[in-house]
Each structure stands twice: as C-alpha cells, then as structure tokens.
Design a protein around this motif. Sequence first.
Motif, mmCIF file in Angstrom:
data_model
loop_
_atom_site.group_PDB
_atom_site.id
_atom_site.type_symbol
_atom_site.label_atom_id
_atom_site.label_comp_id
_atom_site.label_asym_id
_atom_site.label_seq_id
_atom_site.Cartn_x
_atom_site.Cartn_y
_atom_site.Cartn_z
ATOM 1 N N LYS A 49 1.025 -1.163 -0.057
ATOM 2 C CA LYS A 49 0.059 0.100 0.098
ATOM 3 C C LYS A 49 1.075 1.389 -0.101
ATOM 4 C CE LYS A 49 -3.790 2.175 2.368
ATOM 5 N NZ LYS A 49 -4.255 2.886 3.876
ATOM 6 N N ALA A 50 2.129 1.240 0.799
ATOM 7 C CA ALA A 50 2.760 2.490 0.798
ATOM 8 C C ALA A 50 3.600 2.831 -0.522
ATOM 9 C CB ALA A 50 3.981 2.220 2.026
ATOM 10 N N GLU A 53 0.872 3.791 -3.104
ATOM 11 C CA GLU A 53 0.602 5.153 -2.827
ATOM 12 C C GLU A 53 1.674 6.077 -3.610
ATOM 13 O OE1 GLU A 53 -1.776 4.760 1.373
ATOM 14 O OE2 GLU A 53 0.258 5.397 1.588
ATOM 15 N N GLU A 54 3.054 5.744 -2.944
ATOM 16 C CA GLU A 54 3.969 6.631 -3.528
ATOM 17 C C GLU A 54 4.081 6.522 -5.285
ATOM 18 O OE1 GLU A 54 5.458 8.843 -2.091
ATOM 19 O OE2 GLU A 54 4.748 8.547 -0.059
ATOM 20 N N LYS A 101 5.703 -0.881 10.050
ATOM 21 C CA LYS A 101 5.289 0.573 10.283
ATOM 22 C C LYS A 101 6.546 1.476 10.019
ATOM 23 C CE LYS A 101 2.936 3.828 13.094
ATOM 24 N NZ LYS A 101 2.020 4.101 14.556
ATOM 25 N N THR A 104 7.425 1.255 6.119
ATOM 26 C CA THR A 104 6.696 2.041 5.321
ATOM 27 C C THR A 104 6.811 3.403 5.136
ATOM 28 O OG1 THR A 104 4.710 1.829 7.000
ATOM 29 C CG2 THR A 104 4.650 0.159 5.244
ATOM 30 N N GLN A 105 6.970 3.949 6.551
ATOM 31 C CA GLN A 105 7.723 5.322 6.638
ATOM 32 C C GLN A 105 9.020 5.707 6.072
ATOM 33 O OE1 GLN A 105 5.807 7.869 8.237
ATOM 34 N NE2 GLN A 105 7.336 8.851 6.954
ATOM 35 N N HIS A 108 7.943 6.056 2.440
ATOM 36 C CA HIS A 108 7.470 7.328 2.192
ATOM 37 C C HIS A 108 8.564 8.552 2.068
ATOM 38 C CE1 HIS A 108 3.320 6.057 2.021
ATOM 39 N NE2 HIS A 108 3.387 5.546 3.113
#
Length: 154
Positions: A49-50, A53-54, A101, A104-105, A108
Amino acid sequence: MADLCAELHTRTTTDHDRSDKLINLKLLVVATDKTLWSKTIANFYFIFKALEEELSCYKDHKHIWCLYIPELLRSKAFEEDLRYFFGDNWSSLVFPSPATKDFTQHIHDVAKENPTYLVAYCHSFYLALMAGGQVITSSHDRNLHKNDPVADYP
C-alpha cells in the motif's frame, strides 16, 4: 534495462541467496499456520500500500511513469485476503507490526527524498512477488486450506 538487471543480479547474488534461504525457511513455518499467514499478509498489505501510494503520487515522474502499471497493483488483492481472514471490518482490526510501520515510513521518506529510488523497491518487491507468489500460494493451498479464497499473487 538489461544492463541494469544484470548489474543488480551480479552485485546482489550472494546476499540474495543467503536471504532467500532464510525467507524460504520462514515461509514454510508461516504457510502452515493460519494466524501467522494472516499476519504476514497484513504486513505485506501495508508495505505494498505504501509503495503503491508513492507510485501513484509520482506516476507522471520521468523515471517512475513506466513503473505505474495498474494491473500489477496488489494492495486490493491483499485487502480481499484480509477481508476473508478478519471479516468485513478488517481495516479496524489490522495494524502493521512496528517493523512494518518503520519500513513503510521509510518508503514514504525515500520517495520524498528522491522518487527515482522507488525503482529499487519496485524491482525487489514486484519481482519477488511474481517469482515467489505462485509458490507461496501453492504452499498455502497444500498446508492450510485448499478452498480459502486467497488472492493470487500476482
């Protein structure tokens, strides 16, 4: 592009072989336990998902546009599996592990720093998914439930 793939292969073969053996061993354990399997699917969902999204944010970028292929996007397929394992309200029950978490950060942050770096993540994740997805699905079918409506990867 062939030169890039060849160079990536040459530079990562030893590390890849080592991690491949470790991952395959872990997958044998995960593929035999429905709870571990569903948690693993959840963590992969957050990672994809991450990344997706990018990719969506940078789909018009001069180096990223060719990586945004709607047919390869997997987060919707992961959502189907999560709905099966956790029910219709899965999104209020499923959370990324602390490591997921953080990762995924990181995805981003990397995209903000230099979207071109997403190429490496796409190469790793989608190639692994395509190469191993069918093996993982068949292992799941053999070891858990043949009739679970898990989505095919890819």
